[in-house]
Design a protein around this motif. Structure first.
Motif, short mmCIF file in Angstrom:
data_model
loop_
_atom_site.label_atom_id
_atom_site.label_comp_id
_atom_site.label_asym_id
_atom_site.label_seq_id
_atom_site.Cartn_x
_atom_site.Cartn_y
_atom_site.Cartn_z
N ILE A 61 21.46 -25.98 12.74
CA ILE A 61 21.75 -24.66 12.17
C ILE A 61 20.85 -24.41 10.96
O ILE A 61 20.29 -23.32 10.80
N MET A 62 20.70 -25.40 10.11
CA MET A 62 19.88 -25.23 8.91
C MET A 62 18.41 -25.03 9.24
O MET A 62 17.70 -24.32 8.52
N ILE A 63 17.96 -25.65 10.32
CA ILE A 63 16.56 -25.48 10.72
C ILE A 63 16.27 -24.02 11.07
O ILE A 63 15.14 -23.56 10.94
N ARG A 64 17.28 -23.27 11.48
CA ARG A 64 17.09 -21.85 11.81
C ARG A 64 16.73 -21.03 10.58
O ARG A 64 16.09 -19.99 10.68
N PHE A 65 17.17 -21.47 9.41
CA PHE A 65 16.94 -20.69 8.20
C PHE A 65 15.55 -20.91 7.61
O PHE A 65 15.09 -20.09 6.81
N ILE A 66 14.86 -21.97 7.97
CA ILE A 66 13.52 -22.22 7.44
C ILE A 66 12.54 -21.15 7.93
O ILE A 66 11.83 -20.55 7.11
N PRO A 67 12.45 -20.86 9.25
CA PRO A 67 11.54 -19.77 9.66
C PRO A 67 11.94 -18.42 9.07
O PRO A 67 11.07 -17.61 8.73
N ASP A 113 24.69 -16.02 16.40
CA ASP A 113 25.09 -17.42 16.54
C ASP A 113 26.19 -17.78 15.55
O ASP A 113 27.15 -18.47 15.91
N MET A 114 26.04 -17.32 14.32
CA MET A 114 27.05 -17.62 13.31
C MET A 114 28.40 -17.03 13.72
O MET A 114 29.42 -17.69 13.62
N GLU A 115 28.36 -15.81 14.18
CA GLU A 115 29.59 -15.11 14.51
C GLU A 115 30.27 -15.70 15.74
O GLU A 115 31.48 -15.93 15.75
N VAL A 116 29.50 -15.98 16.79
CA VAL A 116 30.09 -16.39 18.06
C VAL A 116 30.40 -17.88 18.10
O VAL A 116 31.48 -18.29 18.52
N TYR A 117 29.47 -18.71 17.67
CA TYR A 117 29.62 -20.16 17.88
C TYR A 117 30.01 -20.93 16.62
O TYR A 117 30.85 -21.81 16.66
N ILE A 118 29.37 -20.62 15.53
CA ILE A 118 29.43 -21.51 14.39
C ILE A 118 30.66 -21.28 13.52
O ILE A 118 31.35 -22.22 13.13
N LEU A 119 30.98 -20.03 13.21
CA LEU A 119 32.11 -19.76 12.31
C LEU A 119 33.44 -20.20 12.88
O LEU A 119 34.36 -20.52 12.14
N SER A 120 33.53 -20.25 14.19
CA SER A 120 34.80 -20.66 14.80
C SER A 120 35.08 -22.14 14.60
O SER A 120 36.23 -22.56 14.67
N SER A 121 34.05 -22.94 14.35
CA SER A 121 34.28 -24.38 14.21
C SER A 121 33.37 -25.01 13.16
O SER A 121 32.93 -26.14 13.33
#
Length: 158
Positions: free
Chosen positions: A139-145, A119-127
């Motif tokens: 995005i931050m909620i993904r890091f809690i689990p 997700d970081m590579e494809v969607y998030i880092l681009s914008s």
């Protein structure tokens, strides 16, 4: 088979350390791991509900443009829910029966890291500079689990 073996229990445990966590160690950390598993499941269910009912907040930029089409979000949600159900079933079964829990812990960490990284590579880092506050929150909620899984890993490896 154990009756016919000349291998002592200590030798067997040394040969197969990944097979199970020692009962003493598991009794010490079982409650913490169980509570973290509950928290992980609740967070993922809430995130699934949020993405299913409010897809307009899922990866939206400040210019109100969506990074993903609704069809893509639906497809990703379906695939990831399937992976989540399979992975959670294996993880919880391994935990409850204390069979290969160390290995399953590592595999779960790898899978969750891979999903987040893709997700970081494809969607998030681009914008990343243009993402809206709700998108950054999702995005931050993904890091809690991921953090909770890592704490489970540390408890089992100690």
């Amino acid at each position: 088979m154990a009756e016919h073996s000349k291998i002592s229990q200590e030798e067997l445990e040394a040969l197969l350390p990944q097979y199970e966590v020692s009962p003493q160690k598991m009794s010490r950390v079982e409650k913490r791991i169980r509570n973290r598993c509950y928290a992980i499941v609740v967070i993922w269910i809430l995130r699934i509900i949020f993405v299913a009912f409010y897809p307009e907040f899922h990866l939206v930029t400040r210019a109100e443009t969506k990074l993903l089409t609704p069809e893509t979000v639906d497809y990703l949600l379906l695939v990831r829910i399937s992976l989540l159900i399979i992975g959670a079933s294996i993880y919880l079964t391994s935990f409850l029966y204390n069979r290969y829990f160390r290995t399953v812990n590592v595999v779960a960490l790898i899978i969750v890291c891979c999903i987040i990284w893709s997700d970081m590579e494809v969607y998030i880092l681009s914008s990343v500079g243009d993402l809206s506050i709700p998108s950054l929150g999702m995005i931050m909620i993904r890091f809690i689990p991921l953090t909770l899984l890592f704490l489970n890993y540390l408890d089992v490896r100690k």
